[in-house]
Design a protein around this motif. Structure first.
Motif, short mmCIF file in Angstrom:
data_model
loop_
_atom_site.label_atom_id
_atom_site.label_comp_id
_atom_site.label_asym_id
_atom_site.label_seq_id
_atom_site.Cartn_x
_atom_site.Cartn_y
_atom_site.Cartn_z
N ALA A 1 0.81 -1.22 0.00
CA ALA A 1 0.00 0.00 0.00
C ALA A 1 0.85 1.28 0.00
N ALA A 2 1.93 1.28 0.78
CA ALA A 2 2.72 2.51 0.89
C ALA A 2 3.34 2.93 -0.45
N PRO A 3 4.00 2.01 -1.19
CA PRO A 3 4.54 2.43 -2.49
C PRO A 3 3.46 2.91 -3.47
N VAL A 4 2.29 2.22 -3.43
CA VAL A 4 1.22 2.64 -4.34
C VAL A 4 0.76 4.05 -3.98
N LEU A 5 0.55 4.28 -2.67
CA LEU A 5 0.09 5.60 -2.23
C LEU A 5 1.14 6.67 -2.55
N ALA A 6 2.41 6.33 -2.35
CA ALA A 6 3.48 7.31 -2.62
C ALA A 6 3.48 7.69 -4.10
N SER A 7 3.31 6.70 -4.98
CA SER A 7 3.29 6.99 -6.42
C SER A 7 2.09 7.86 -6.78
N VAL A 8 0.93 7.51 -6.20
CA VAL A 8 -0.27 8.30 -6.49
C VAL A 8 -0.08 9.74 -6.00
N LEU A 9 0.50 9.87 -4.81
CA LEU A 9 0.74 11.21 -4.26
C LEU A 9 1.69 12.00 -5.15
N MET A 10 2.74 11.32 -5.61
CA MET A 10 3.72 12.00 -6.47
C MET A 10 3.03 12.50 -7.75
N LEU A 11 2.20 11.63 -8.34
CA LEU A 11 1.50 12.03 -9.55
C LEU A 11 0.54 13.18 -9.26
N ALA A 12 -0.09 13.13 -8.08
CA ALA A 12 -1.02 14.21 -7.70
C ALA A 12 -0.28 15.54 -7.58
N VAL A 13 0.90 15.51 -6.94
CA VAL A 13 1.67 16.75 -6.79
C VAL A 13 2.13 17.26 -8.16
N VAL A 14 2.54 16.34 -9.03
CA VAL A 14 2.96 16.73 -10.38
C VAL A 14 1.79 17.38 -11.12
N MET A 15 0.59 16.82 -10.91
CA MET A 15 -0.59 17.39 -11.57
C MET A 15 -0.95 18.75 -10.99
N MET A 16 -0.88 18.85 -9.67
CA MET A 16 -1.23 20.11 -9.01
C MET A 16 -0.26 21.22 -9.38
N ALA A 17 1.03 20.87 -9.39
CA ALA A 17 2.04 21.90 -9.66
C ALA A 17 2.18 22.17 -11.15
N SER B 1 8.16 4.55 -6.05
CA SER B 1 7.61 3.33 -5.44
C SER B 1 8.73 2.45 -4.87
N ALA B 2 9.85 2.34 -5.62
CA ALA B 2 10.93 1.48 -5.13
C ALA B 2 11.56 2.05 -3.87
N SER B 3 11.72 3.38 -3.81
CA SER B 3 12.33 3.94 -2.60
C SER B 3 11.37 3.83 -1.41
N THR B 4 10.05 3.94 -1.69
CA THR B 4 9.09 3.75 -0.59
C THR B 4 9.18 2.32 -0.07
N LEU B 5 9.20 1.37 -1.02
CA LEU B 5 9.27 -0.05 -0.63
C LEU B 5 10.52 -0.29 0.22
N LEU B 6 11.63 0.28 -0.24
CA LEU B 6 12.89 0.10 0.48
C LEU B 6 12.80 0.68 1.90
N ALA B 7 12.24 1.90 1.98
CA ALA B 7 12.13 2.55 3.28
C ALA B 7 11.18 1.80 4.20
N VAL B 8 10.06 1.32 3.62
CA VAL B 8 9.08 0.59 4.44
C VAL B 8 9.70 -0.70 4.97
N ILE B 9 10.35 -1.44 4.08
CA ILE B 9 10.95 -2.71 4.50
C ILE B 9 12.01 -2.46 5.58
N THR B 10 12.84 -1.44 5.35
CA THR B 10 13.87 -1.12 6.34
C THR B 10 13.23 -0.82 7.70
#
Lengths: 435, 290
Positions: B164-180, B196-205
């Motif tokens: 869930a976290a990587p998916v949400l992070a990607s959606v958020l990133m796209l949302a910010v790109v759209m907003m800005a 998504s990969a850095s979120t996955l890495l951070a979550v797993i860590t």
């Protein structure tokens, strides 16, 4: 013993420096140059490429120019679709096609990405041929054309080191047509083979058709045979093409972008090493050796698989580097904690405690890379290669090499001179709070 | 505190996504770069007195020129430089625009031989939204399989967080790109993958450190809150050390890179921030009270 360990450490530094030189600057021996980084393929964003404009002209059923026919949207769509199919079949995923004006296709391609594709001439030869193969008997009567080739069966067959043959299976009607020729003219009669209106070769019927299969060398190079096979599989194009402009382009992200990128990553690594020195005192030396060696081996491995340095490839490499740094930090943190708690063998215990952490992190990244690799195409291809390779090499380094480096370093210096010797109150704190 | 944090995280995410949806609805989706809009490509040979910046500014001042303009150097010799300029909107057909470019760049230097407009053609989009489907499917699969691995190894809660976290992070990133209203190019997927990969890495860590601390810390001496606090400290320091290093690299890139690179680096930077936010929320926001 201590001197021997010091010597080994010194040798490792020298070895890493030599490896760095070989990987980044290469070695030359006579006419041969070994430069691993030349295997890294720059994408069009970093390296530039070629832009070609191809004008589309409709032709009639016989392949002659049709002055009355107009280029319709349907024809353009069909041409673009067939171009795409021919490119995808060859694995040339990153060549982009766009419709320009009403009758021009604009093609953007890389110059050094694919072994079989060095310039725009190669590309137009691969995709802009109509792809009509025709067979005629001794008296010039038409026998069969592409319609008699079984779908998707055309491919290149390597006969020996120098001869490459075109192979395909015939449909029932195709095989029947050749049987009739055999009955009429005999099995050694001559067959003329024509491709896109030009006569290629004349061959004996018995030497090219056996059991409904066609196989003949046609006097081609491997590249030409492969190209023809893909064109036969994709079908006939109802148009002719003229290249109106072919122009090379330089990097779209700035001419010195690769240098900037490398400098950026180098700065990041130096910053990390500084952080490690601050946190782990003289054990920071270990991270210098560890990260330096890892980076060089990673670049070597990425070059060996011909990683494309596109933004996705760079993103994958950054993820791999981050994961590697996190693992290194976690292990050193654990060693320090156990050393401060006066553990008997902090290095062994740290790996016992954190071994599964390293396994889990790398397994997750490796799985991610493998799953993405299934999709092959860009940007998944380069991202997956970078992530999966970083995970594999990162695991090897953090699980095996780092442990060795720590033992070497520990044995090479007296305890009072290395980073983890701590004051007695710290030991008390650490013992009470952490363990 | 944890429930509160989770609630705030979800509220912020929902607000950003809603705002992006509204802005996207008003403006018709993402702000599309030339890869998605197509435009007019002009190939011009000029005397070397025309610097890159000169050429760009003169081109952009031409009547009818608007939207994105990408200029690529095709060839550069001692005597001439060839530019390929891709212009989103020229306000006229390609023939008229070619004449306009010719009059602008040949008259001023009174050197008609040195300044030649080779080609001026309108080109369609190189990519469409359809081309993004496969990379997104690949990403979903690539996140799902590691999440299943985490689920088997560490339990349902961790498995769900890892997906869930990587998916949400990607959606958020796209949302910010759209907003800005940051222009998207074909490189958008690289930024999504990095996020998504850095979120996955951070979550797993984070999750692994937390699990380890929970397993190895004596409950006689430390409360659940202390364990969580220690883990939080450790996770923060590990992730921040790495993020700090790459932030330096990103800032370096942003300052020195050409314009086309800047968009991508901004997307990378936005992605990293979203990754940190989502990873932190996933690791500590969903923690169970013990």
């Amino acid at each position: 013993m201590r001197i021997r360990r010091l010597l080994i450490l010194l040798l490792l530094f020298v070895f890493t420096a030599a490896l760095t030189y070989v990987v980044f600057f290469g070695v030359t021996s006579g006419p041969y140059t070994f430069l691993p980084t030349s295997g890294l393929v720059s994408s069009v964003e970093l390296n530039g490429g070629t832009v070609i404009s191809v004008k589309v002209k409709p032709v009639d059923a016989k392949g002659n120019d049709d002055p009355d026919a107009e280029v319709t949207d349907e024809l353009m769509d069909e041409v673009m679709k067939m171009f795409k199919e021919r490119l995808d079949d060859r694995g040339f995923y990153d060549i982009s096609l766009s419709k320009a004006e009403d009758d021009i296709v604009r093609i953007e391609m890389y110059t050094d990405d694919y072994e079989d594709l060095s310039d725009s001439n190669d590309l137009t030869k691969y995709i802009c041929e109509r792809g009509v193969l025709k067979f005629y008997d001794e008296e010039g009567n038409f026998i069969i054309d592409n319609a008699a080739i079984l779908d998707g069966t055309a491919r290149e067959v390597r006969y020996d080191d120098t001869t490459y043959m075109l192979y395909f299976r015939l449909t029932e009607d195709g095989a029947e047509a050749f049987n009739r020729v055999r009955d009429e003219f005999g099995k050694d009669s001559n067959i003329d083979i024509e491709y896109d209106g030009s006569k290629l070769v004349t061959r004996k019927l018995s030497s090219i058709i056996k059991d409904g299969q066609f196989a003949s060398s046609l006097g081609f190079t491997r590249r030409e045979v492969t190209s023809m096979a893909y064109q036969l599989n994709s079908g006939i194009l109802d148009a002719k093409f003229t290249v109106t402009q072919a122009r090379s382009i330089k990097s779209v992200m700035g001419s010195e972008v690769f240098g900037f990128l490398m400098t950026g990553v180098l700065i990041a690594l130096l910053a990390f090493i500084t952080v490690m020195f601050v946190r782990y005192a003289s054990y920071g030396f270990i991270t210098v050796l560890h990260i330096w060696m890892f980076s060089v081996i990673l670049v070597f491995a990425l070059a060996a698989v011909r990683l494309k340095l596109s933004p996705a490839g760079i993103a994958g490499t950054l993820i791999g580097l981050s994961a590697f740094m996190i693992q290194t930090d976690i292990i050193l943190c654990e060693v320090r904690k156990l050393a401060r708690a006066n553990g008997k063998d902090p290095i062994r215990d740290a790996y016992r405690n954190r071994g599964l952490f390293i396994v889990d992190i790398n397994a997750v990244l490796l799985l991610m890379g493998i799953v993405m690799a299934v999709f092959e195409k860009s940007p998944m291809g380069e991202f997956s290669s970078a992530v999966a390779l970083s995970a594999l090499i990162g695991f090897l380094f953090n699980f095996v090499f780092l442990r060795g480096f720590l033992h070497l370093f520990k044995g090479a210096f007296p305890n009072s001179r290395i980073g983890f010797t701590v004051r007695s109150n710290e030991i008390a704190d650490a013992g009470r709070k952490e363990v | 505190m944890k429930k509160g944090f989770m609630r705030v995280s979800l509220l912020i995410s929902a607000a950003v996504i809603c705002a992006a949806a509204v802005i996207g609805f008003i403006f018709g989706g993402f702000s599309k770069g030339l890869d998605y809009t197509g435009g007019t490509a002009v190939t011009v040979k000029l005397p070397p007195e025309n610097t890159y910046d000169d050429f760009c500014s003169r081109l952009m001042k031409l009547e009818g020129v608007s939207g994105n303009v990408n200029v690529i150097v095709s060839e550069k010799t001692k005597d001439t430089v060839i530019y390929i300029a891709e212009i989103e909107e020229t306000g006229t057909d390609s023939e008229s625009f070619k004449k306009l470019v010719e009059s602008e760049f040949t008259d001023r230097y009174n050197d008609k031989e040195a300044a030649i407009v080779f080609e001026c053609i309108k080109f369609g989009p190189r990519s469409s939204v359809k081309d993004l489907v496969l990379p997104f499917i690949a990403l979903a699969a690539a996140l799902l399989v590691p999440a299943v691995y985490v689920l088997i190894r560490h339990g349902l809660r961790y498995g769900i967080s890892a997906f869930a976290a990587p998916v949400l992070a990607s959606v958020l990133m796209l949302a910010v790109v759209m907003m800005a209203r940051i222009d998207i190019s074909r490189n958008l997927m690289s930024a999504v993958y990095l996020t998504s990969a850095s979120t996955l890495l951070a979550v797993i860590t984070g999750l692994l450190i937390r699990t380890y601390n929970e397993k190895n810390t004596s409950r006689m001496k430390s409360t659940g809150e202390e364990i969580a606090k220690n883990a939080k400290k450790q996770v923060r320091s590990v992730i921040l050390a790495v993020v700090l290093c790459f932030a330096i690299a990103l800032v370096f890139g942003l300052i020195f890179q050409a314009e086309l690179m800047r968009e991508l680096l901004i997307q990378f930077a936005v992605g990293c921030v979203c990754a940190l936010f989502c990873a932190y929320a996933a690791v500590f926001g969903t923690a169970e009270e013990k």
